[in-house]
Design an enzyme around this catalytic site. Structure first.
Site, PDB file in Angstrom:
ATOM      1  CD  GLU A   1      27.202  26.339 -66.245  1.00  0.00           C
ATOM      2  OE1 GLU A   1      27.137  25.259 -65.625  1.00  0.00           O
ATOM      3  OE2 GLU A   1      27.422  26.411 -67.475  1.00  0.00           O
TER       4      GLU A   1
ATOM      5  CG  HIS B   1      29.857  23.120 -66.255  1.00  0.00           C
ATOM      6  ND1 HIS B   1      28.515  22.841 -66.130  1.00  0.00           N
ATOM      7  CD2 HIS B   1      30.520  21.964 -66.006  1.00  0.00           C
ATOM      8  CE1 HIS B   1      28.374  21.565 -65.807  1.00  0.00           C
ATOM      9  NE2 HIS B   1      29.570  21.011 -65.735  1.00  0.00           N
TER      10      HIS B   1
ATOM     11  CB  CYS C   1      28.379  19.385 -68.764  1.00  0.00           C
ATOM     12  SG  CYS C   1      29.436  18.232 -67.849  1.00  0.00           S
TER      13      CYS C   1
END
Length: 196
Positions: A180, A178, A77
């Site tokens: 994750e 992202h 990001c």
């Protein structure tokens, strides 16, 4: 494998660390140059503003270290945006200038800003980073600034305008989304990165 998550004081460190734990690794979170320089793989996550992140990197004497890094490093990001030459945020913030492309505020094209939520990525060039990832898999985005599609783009996304969702320059990799927070496709991409 020695994995270090660079601590910029403005990132979602724990969610990145948790994802790496799920993949069977035990990463270190650090802002110490001696620890970072010993890493086999590096992560540069970031949430917030480019000015805050660059101030932290300068304060911790990490700018030159990152610019001269020869190990694989994944910017996430804002971390990816920091690889650019300058951000248009606050009338211009000098960033790491690893890729000689500016970061610009996204233009309004009838879609709400920030770009927040699930979107797809296209893969115009075959690349090992996308092994096991299907064309148009969904990834989670949360950003108002972007890097335009350029020579280092290996994946792009359309949100009223095309922008780089994944970049690669030498050992520097960046994802605008992202991983994750992107379920199995995000986890697979990180797994592929770790296998470089």
């Amino acid at each position: 494998m020695n994995i270090v998550i660079i601590d910029t004081n403005c990132s979602n460190l724990l969610s990145v660390k948790t994802m790496l734990h799920r993949l069977g690794h035990n990463p270190i979170i650090s802002d110490r140059a001696d620890v970072i320089s010993q890493a086999d793989k590096l992560f540069l996550p970031g949430v917030g503003t480019a000015s805050s992140a660059m101030k932290q990197l300068k304060k911790k004497n990490l700018i030159t270290l990152i610019q001269n890094c020869t190990k694989p490093i994944l910017g996430i990001c804002l971390g990816m945006q920091l690889f650019g030459s300058i951000s248009s945020e606050n009338n211009g913030v000098n960033t790491l200038n690893i890729i000689h492309t500016p970061v610009k505020r996204m233009q309004y094209h009838g879609f709400p800003l920030p770009h927040m939520g699930w979107n797809t990525i296209t893969i115009p060039k075959k690349h090992f980073l996308f092994y096991g990832i299907k064309e148009n898999d969904y990834f989670y985005f949360a950003h108002s600034y972007c890097i335009k599609v350029c020579s280092v783009t290996i994946s792009q996304t359309n949100y009223g305008q095309l922008f780089s969702s994944v970049i690669k320059y030498k050992n520097f990799f960046g994802v605008q989304f992202h991983p994750e927070k992107s379920g199995m496709p995000g986890q697979q991409l990180v797994k592929n990165f770790l296998e470089i």
